[in-house]
Design a protein around this motif. Structure first.
Motif, mmCIF file in Angstrom:
data_model
loop_
_atom_site.group_PDB
_atom_site.id
_atom_site.type_symbol
_atom_site.label_atom_id
_atom_site.label_comp_id
_atom_site.label_asym_id
_atom_site.label_seq_id
_atom_site.Cartn_x
_atom_site.Cartn_y
_atom_site.Cartn_z
ATOM 1 N N PRO A 127 0.831 -1.195 0.000
ATOM 2 C CA PRO A 127 0.000 0.000 0.000
ATOM 3 C C PRO A 127 0.874 1.258 0.000
ATOM 4 O O PRO A 127 1.974 1.252 0.540
ATOM 5 C CB PRO A 127 -0.803 -0.120 1.286
ATOM 6 N N ILE A 128 0.368 2.285 -0.640
ATOM 7 C CA ILE A 128 1.096 3.546 -0.655
ATOM 8 C C ILE A 128 0.728 4.341 0.587
ATOM 9 O O ILE A 128 -0.433 4.403 0.958
ATOM 10 C CB ILE A 128 0.711 4.399 -1.876
ATOM 11 N N ALA A 129 1.707 4.920 1.225
ATOM 12 C CA ALA A 129 1.414 5.826 2.322
ATOM 13 C C ALA A 129 2.114 7.148 2.017
ATOM 14 O O ALA A 129 3.279 7.165 1.631
ATOM 15 C CB ALA A 129 1.911 5.244 3.637
ATOM 16 N N VAL A 130 1.382 8.220 2.132
ATOM 17 C CA VAL A 130 1.965 9.517 1.824
ATOM 18 C C VAL A 130 2.956 9.925 2.901
ATOM 19 O O VAL A 130 4.042 10.410 2.625
ATOM 20 C CB VAL A 130 0.878 10.584 1.661
ATOM 21 N N GLY A 131 2.561 9.640 4.156
ATOM 22 C CA GLY A 131 3.447 9.970 5.264
ATOM 23 C C GLY A 131 3.870 11.418 5.206
ATOM 24 O O GLY A 131 3.056 12.299 5.000
ATOM 25 N N TYR B 296 5.961 12.662 2.985
ATOM 26 C CA TYR B 296 6.468 13.063 1.677
ATOM 27 C C TYR B 296 5.667 14.209 1.103
ATOM 28 O O TYR B 296 4.507 14.399 1.409
ATOM 29 C CB TYR B 296 6.422 11.895 0.699
ATOM 30 N N GLU C 179 -5.073 4.186 5.141
ATOM 31 C CA GLU C 179 -5.343 4.884 3.877
ATOM 32 C C GLU C 179 -5.199 3.858 2.760
ATOM 33 O O GLU C 179 -4.382 2.954 2.846
ATOM 34 C CB GLU C 179 -4.372 6.054 3.673
ATOM 35 N N ASP C 180 -6.005 3.953 1.761
ATOM 36 C CA ASP C 180 -5.939 2.996 0.662
ATOM 37 C C ASP C 180 -6.024 3.782 -0.638
ATOM 38 O O ASP C 180 -7.096 4.021 -1.180
ATOM 39 C CB ASP C 180 -7.085 1.987 0.761
ATOM 40 N N TRP C 181 -4.858 4.164 -1.104
ATOM 41 C CA TRP C 181 -4.812 5.037 -2.284
ATOM 42 C C TRP C 181 -5.311 4.339 -3.535
ATOM 43 O O TRP C 181 -5.960 4.947 -4.372
ATOM 44 C CB TRP C 181 -3.391 5.565 -2.485
ATOM 45 N N ASP C 182 -4.977 3.068 -3.652
ATOM 46 C CA ASP C 182 -5.421 2.364 -4.858
ATOM 47 C C ASP C 182 -6.941 2.332 -4.929
ATOM 48 O O ASP C 182 -7.527 2.469 -5.992
ATOM 49 C CB ASP C 182 -4.855 0.946 -4.875
ATOM 50 N N GLN D 216 -0.567 19.898 -3.132
ATOM 51 C CA GLN D 216 0.145 18.894 -2.345
ATOM 52 C C GLN D 216 -0.776 18.177 -1.357
ATOM 53 O O GLN D 216 -1.591 18.801 -0.682
ATOM 54 C CB GLN D 216 1.286 19.572 -1.594
ATOM 55 N N ILE D 217 -0.623 16.866 -1.305
ATOM 56 C CA ILE D 217 -1.478 16.041 -0.451
ATOM 57 C C ILE D 217 -1.108 16.212 1.013
ATOM 58 O O ILE D 217 0.076 16.242 1.360
ATOM 59 C CB ILE D 217 -1.329 14.561 -0.831
ATOM 60 N N LEU D 218 -2.113 16.315 1.846
ATOM 61 C CA LEU D 218 -1.852 16.308 3.279
ATOM 62 C C LEU D 218 -2.135 14.924 3.849
ATOM 63 O O LEU D 218 -1.319 14.338 4.537
ATOM 64 C CB LEU D 218 -2.732 17.353 3.981
#
Lengths: 458, 863
Positions: free
Chosen positions: A366-370, A372, B311-314, B334-336
């Motif tokens: 899974p992608i986590a923005v954290g 970044y 969080e599940d971006w996909d 920009q994403i928070l």
């Protein structure tokens, strides 16, 4: 300018090849289900070669990747010849006799190998007679040497490698009346090639490696995840044992000059290779052969150049290191690839990508923005790629192609970035080699059912 | 101070070693009216009300209860105040609600939140931004126009605008694929946690204790208001079924734009893209309702605090794509964070409110279907009224917990249904849409037989009912897929079923109706029913009586047919969805008497409705008994044999005003009787028919039905049913006083039938229900149901006419003259059609000539 996805695909798929083992080969259920292979050139022409063949007079299958340097001649020759040397080394005495008798009496030969070749994988017609004669000399010696003992695969592999390299060297020293062939044998000898060859027979897997190509086993853990098991050691400066070996083979006085800038004598990356007589012959021999050789050879600065600090040849050997592995049910596939792949991808990622492809299961991290800094657009692109990766699995019929797509197009998130893929594939010939190396991949898939059946029998 | 208050509250934990609330002595702190000061106060050992759940629902109920003068209130929260789903809520107050009661709740909430900061001093973050709902298709625009019509008549500003106007309102919106939009300038944004806090603050000033604890297990009066209602309901001694289920809901938060959005930039709803976008601290907050929701907590949870989910971006990718397609300039933003918060959904997309049918004093408010903030204020007010006064000030039946029964509380059912419901939040809902999941739960024994003959099904209270029968040779796929606001493709099919009902005979399986048997050892049954029902039930054995079950205000709690089976036993037929409500209503009011029994026999009988002039021939041939009007008059009930089967309860009613009978068949005889009827009916041209035909027949004869036309706020006097009320039956009955008063003073609304005049059935939008009615250009009410009459070849709408004073808006008495002397128009999605108003049905529609009274008595009713 941009390549369209179909253009990208046609480049990636140009050299792909798949072979499925027929369910029964008449004798045994094979432990190999089949293999996918592919290669992507960076040099023009490509200096990598690949081979795959089924042994017909003994059991087992041979697969190999060959990374040429200083031209492709040596890799080409090794790819054509090595498996014959291995097959012959494995043949029992009776079969060798039968073959020799057939040749003697002009009868049809027993076929030794069944090749599995892509149309682009050519054999040199002109040299076939020359090569055959060398091979025949080899088996005649084997017949004479008849030890009566059963052939050990490891020994056979080592013998075959050494013998072929020896023949390459001899052929170049002897020369050939045909000027084309004469030039060919010299080019073969003065260029070099690494070789990584697997022999699979039932649950017995041998990998013979010379140089810095690599064999890796894909293992599925109990939790379904994938891990990589190395089945070869790279013969280069990063391998301490290899550096040590080279040092012990030469006087102490040479020690500091043997490995410079991670290269053998400051010149050669792999510490073992076929050909490369410049690192094997005495200076006198080199000079003599070059002087008597054709003009093309004389004009070539590389061949004329004698390595510095060249005192106690040979500095290089083609003798392989052989690793035996008994296949287990969790061993799902074997990847053989030239360093072009391993430079760009970690073996763990290779194991995962291939494993997920083969099982059709895609545990995407899974992608986590954290913390970044990611913009919506970047994230959108990234997600689209992850989705595309999902679909590119289905787009690619060949797992080697799939792997190349990742190796070339992967971004920092571990997903195929189409833009990056396009850029890499659009590089002009003269630039391509700066960004990537030739890449040759064979992925062999094993039959776990057969393997666990074998395990249970014992 | 507000933030401090929140922190202080969040520090308070009631450590109850013993989960039994009563036995616990604890160091619990109660927030005082001056937030910074606080002093420990033990929770009282007893309270008038205990509210479980300190989110928007719980605090809103506490707020309204305290406003209504209740002091003795304890509010319990297991975590922090305004935790749970409220904490994560997107904070959009949106008025664009298709269901009238929901619209009223949202409107009230908006007005409440607007003045809350002033009232409490707690900053609620209220900003009036307005909202734009976008339409990518013409059908979507029609649905927006329908909503706009109903907003406007409520006095809520609302405009249908062009894509160009959209661009002027919101510079970031890509308008290229839009056909139009709806602009609601009153919509607002709030900080949901702070709204809860403000409500709690106001409540605590009025004496509400705030507690934080595990949930108590032994209480007499309480209510609860949150997503764990299902679990808590089952933890009571007598389980309370609260059918809701959580799904993961995702929304995105970003950093501010380079040029931060103005704080009053309108919220954007793009239902075709399944997303909403609001301003959030100069950046955006955007979420949506994806097609493939992720259900959550199906197996329940032990630890009750909601933890942040992954969080599940996909999973969010389709919604992100839709967002960037709608606002391409956001690419560089920009994403928070991607927030994952559970939302509770209910089986029919409407929230759950009201008193448990099984545990008295146990009130529920839950399952907001992600609109908690919009409904919170209004829902809390209605529930508080319900608790204080016994019933809210408006008809909340669409939200009543008792519309569900235990049959909707299977975890599998809920899981499957909410996976359909969540995407439906954005799906286009055309007239007569049906749920597709959780089907085929309750069926008639004839289900397979009817299905094989081309039946198309709809569902009511879990029961499969036939809409119509597709004749052999018709393209089936087409029929199922063509859903439209215009003339549907089953038009001719239903037309031929109606024709058959008029000219020959049709069979409709009506087994879903709720059926009770009430009997007693003495006269208790009659006496009780005489008190609970408005018509005179002291009729000779074998008679059927249509009667309302009224509340104290004379409004319909139920509308039913009651047959007197013997001197001491009655058979009662009610609408399908009355099963829980009617049972609870009667149970609560019938005297505790071992000699008086009530049994739900719904499942015991299959009901076949034989409609048409030849029904009498079919039945008499099958029973060797004369069935003509002389021998078997209208509104009569007799047990007789049909074919080989004995003990079939035959009633001369059809629920359509057409001649015919309903057969109540013990289920094991159902197939036999059906086969006999179909075989014998061959020579009379018998065929199967469905509810759409029934509906057309019923509406063209001006028969109201409960649940759509009739509700707890409608009296018999207001819908021309005086004849079903026997004010002089010599026995006092519920609602009598109210009706007497109404009879003297007149009614404030009148059920009226409208025949559309200049409406082209083939090309114009069809009416559905909820269309505004205009009299002489002024709004007077809304339609409640509509159908095409194949006999009149016109659309018929039923609805209520009010009389609002032109100046004050005050409701005035509606007289017959007032109704008859107006020029009427019906507004369908903004387009007005001329309509002729009638207070009595066309007598020419009744096949047999009868006296006027008989006409009115002959049929009527529901569904």
């Amino acid at each position: 300018f941009y390549l369209t996805p179909p253009q990208v695909n046609s480049i990636l798929k140009a050299n792909e090849y798949s072979f499925k083992v027929p369910e029964f080969d008449g004798k045994n259920v094979s432990s190999v289900l089949g293999f996918d292979s592919n290669q992507l050139p960076a040099n023009a022409p490509i200096e990598d070669r690949r081979s795959a063949a089924t042994c017909l007079q003994t059991r087992g299958m041979l697969l190999g990747v060959f990374d040429g340097h200083a031209g492709c001649a040596c890799a080409q020759a090794v790819s054509e010849r090595l498996f014959y040397y291995i097959a012959v080394s494995l043949l029992p005495h009776e079969t060798l006799l039968e073959i020799e008798n057939a040749v003697e009496s002009g009868r049809a030969l027993l076929p030794i190998l069944q090749w599995h070749k892509h149309p682009n994988d050519y054999f040199s017609k002109e040299a076939s007679k020359l090569y055959f004669n060398s091979l025949r000399t080899y088996w005649q010696e084997l017949i004479d040497l008849n030890s009566g003992e059963a052939t050990d695969v490891k020994e056979a592999l080592i013998n075959a490698f050494k013998r072929l390299d020896n023949d390459i060297s001899l052929e170049a020293q002897v020369g050939d009346p045909n000027s084309f062939l004469n030039y060919l044998v010299l080019r073969v000898a003065f260029s070099g090639a690494t070789a990584c060859v697997a022999h699979v027979d039932g649950v017995d897997l041998h990998v013979a490696n010379t140089g810095d190509s690599r064999a890796m086993l894909g293992v599925q853990e109990e939790d379904g995840s994938w891990s990589a098991l190395n089945l070869s050691y790279d013969h280069n400066a990063q391998n301490e044992r290899e550096v040590e070996r080279v040092k012990t083979e030469h006087p102490k006085s040479e020690e500091k000059n043997l490995v410079k800038q991670d290269r053998l004598l400051g010149l050669l990356m792999p510490f073992r290779a076929f050909g490369d007589v410049k690192f094997k012959w005495s200076i006198e021999l080199q000079k003599r052969v070059i002087e008597s050789g054709p003009d093309q050879l004389n004009d070539n600065e590389y061949t004329k150049f004698i390595p510095p600090n060249y005192h106690t040849p040979p500095y290089l050997t083609a003798e392989p290191e052989v690793i035996y592995h008994r296949l287990r049910p969790q061993d799902k596939f074997l990847v053989l690839a030239t360093d072009g792949l391993w430079e760009t991808m970690h073996r763990q990622d290779v194991a995962r990508i291939v494993g997920e492809y083969l099982t059709g299961v895609h545990h995407q991290e899974p992608i986590a923005v954290g913390g970044y800094k990611v913009t919506l657009g970047q994230m959108h692109g990234l997600l689209a790629e992850r989705r595309a990766r999902f679909s590119s699995v289905f787009e690619d019929q060949n797992v080697a192609t799939h792997l190349i797509r990742h190796a070339v197009g992967n971004n920092e998130f571990g997903t195929v970035d189409h833009e990056r893929l396009c850029k890499m594939l659009s590089l002009p010939e003269e630039l391509a080699r700066m960004y990537r190396d030739d890449m040759t991949i064979i992925v062999v898939q094993f039959n776990s059912h057969m393997i666990s059946a074998c395990q249970n029998e014992e | 101070p507000a933030g401090m208050f929140l922190r202080l509250l969040s520090d308070v934990r009631w450590r109850a070693a013993n989960p039994k609330w009563r036995g616990a002595t604890c160091s619990c702190r109660s927030a005082s009216s001056t937030p910074p000061e606080h002093h420990p106060v033990a929770l009282p050992a007893q309270a008038q009300v205990v509210i479980c759940g300190g989110g928007i629902m719980g605090t809103s109920v506490a707020y309204h209860l305290s406003k209504m003068g209740w002091k003795d209130i304890v509010l319990l929260e297991q975590g922090r105040l305004a935790a749970g789903t409220t904490r994560f809520c997107a904070g959009i107050v949106s008025l664009a609600r298709p269901v009238s009661i929901e619209l009223k709740m949202a409107d009230y909430s908006n007005k409440l939140y607007q003045q809350l900061e002033q009232e409490t001093g707690v900053n609620t973050g209220y900003v009036k931004t307005g909202s734009i709902s976008l339409a990518q298709t013409q059908d979507r625009l029609i649905s927006l126009k329908r909503i706009a019509s109903s907003l406007k008549v409520m006095g809520i500003p609302c405009e249908i605008i062009t894509p160009k106007e959209v661009a002027q309102l919101h510079p970031l919106i890509n308008i290229h694929d839009l056909v139009g939009a709806m602009y609601v300038p009153e919509d607002a944004l709030v900080s949901s946690a702070n709204v809860s806090l403000a409500l709690a603050t106001a409540a605590s000033r009025n004496g509400t204790s705030l507690g934080f604890s595990l949930l108590p297990s032994n209480l007499h009066i309480w209510g609860f208001f949150f997503q764990w209602a299902y679990e808590l309901g089952h933890s009571v001694e007598e389980p309370v079924n609260i059918p809701l289920h959580a799904c993961e809901h995702f929304y995105l938060l970003t950093h501010p734009l380079k040029e931060p959005l103005p704080s009053n930039i309108p919220t954007v709803v793009d239902p075709d893209g399944r997303i909403y976008v609001r301003n959030w601290q100069g950046g955006i907050l955007s979420g949506g309702f994806e097609k493939n929701p992720k259900p959550l907590f199906t197996e329940g949870r032990n630890q009750l605090e909601i933890h942040n989910l992954q969080e599940d971006w996909d999973h969010f990718e389709p919604l992100l794509s839709a967002l960037l397609r709608r606002m391409p300039e956001l690419e560089a933003l920009q994403i928070l964070q991607l927030v994952n918060c559970p939302e509770s959904f209910t089986p029919d997309m409407r929230c759950i409110m009201g008193e448990s049918p099984t545990v008295l004093g146990y009130f529920v408010l839950a399952g907001m279907n992600s609109a908690g903030i919009s409904y919170g204020g209004g829902a809390g007010k209605y529930l508080a009224e319900w608790m204080v006064n016994g019933y809210p000030t408006d008809n909340v039946w669409p939200l009543d917990l008792k519309r569900f029964g235990s049959l909707q509380s299977s975890r599998t059912f809920l899981r499957h249904r909410v996976m359909e419901v969540m995407p439906l939040m954005c799906d286009l809902k055309v007239p007569r849409w049906d749920f597709q999941t959780g089907r085929q739960l309750r069926t008639s024994p004839l289900y397979d037989r009817l299905d094989a003959q081309g039946a198309r099904w709809m569902e009511k209270h879990g029961f499969e009912r036939v809409k119509y029968f597709v004749p052999p040779g018709k393209d089936l796929l087409d029929l199922d897929q063509s859903k439209t606001f215009y003339k549907p493709d089953w038009f001719d099919i239903v037309g031929s079923e109606v024709k058959c009902c008029k000219e020959a005979v049709c069979v409709i399986d009506m087994s879903s109706f709720t059926k009770f048997e009430i009997s007693s050892t003495g006269d208790q049954a009659l006496e009780s029913l005489q008190y609970l029902f408005s018509n005179d039930l002291d009729v000779p054995v074998g008679h059927v009586v249509h009667t309302g079950m009224l509340n104290e205000k004379g409004g319909y709690e139920n509308d039913c047919s009651i047959a007197r089976l013997s001197k001491r036993s009655f058979f009662m037929i009610s609408p399908t969805d009355q099963q829980v409500h009617c049972w609870a209503w009667l149970k609560k009011r019938l005297p505790e008497d071992s000699g008086l029994t009530m049994e739900d026999v719904t499942w015991k009988y299959t009901a076949l409705n034989l409609i048409g002039p030849r029904a009498v021939d079919v039945l008499s041939e099958l029973s060797y008994a004369p069935m003509t009007a002389e021998h078997f008059p209208s509104l009569f009930c007799k047990e007789m044999s049909v074919g080989y089967a004995n003990g079939i309860r035959v009633m001369s009613i059809t629920h359509t005003g057409e001649p015919g009978f309903v057969l109540y068949i013990p289920i094991e005889y159902a197939l036999h009787v059906y086969n006999e009827v179909m075989n014998m009916g061959q020579k009379y041209g018998i065929r199967n028919a469905g509810y759409y035909a029934l509906r057309s027949l019923r509406i063209e004869k001006f028969f109201a039905f409960w649940g759509q036309d009739l509700d707890a706020f409608t009296t018999p006097m207001e819908c021309g049913r005086e004849f079903q009320v026997k004010l002089d039956k010599g026995v006092q009955f519920v609602g009598q006083e109210a009706l007497l008063e109404q009879k003297q003073q007149g009614v404030y609304k009148r059920f009226t039938m409208f025949i559309l005049e200049d409406h082209d059935t083939d090309t114009d939008l069809w009416p559905w229900w909820g269309e505004p009615i205009f009299r002489n250009g002024r709004y007077v009410g809304k339609t409640t149901s509509s159908a095409y009459s194949y006999t009149l070849e016109r659309h018929v709408c039923l609805g209520f006419v009010h009389h609002f004073d032109e100046k004050t808006g005050q409701e005035l008495v509606v007289t017959t003259d007032f109704v008859n002397q107006g020029e009427y128009q019906i507004d369908i999605a903004g387009q007005r059609f001329q309509a002729k108003a009638k207070l009595y049905p066309f007598s020419s529609l009744f096949a047999q000539r009868r006296r006027k009274e008989e006409v009115e008595l002959s049929g009527y009713q529901r569904e």
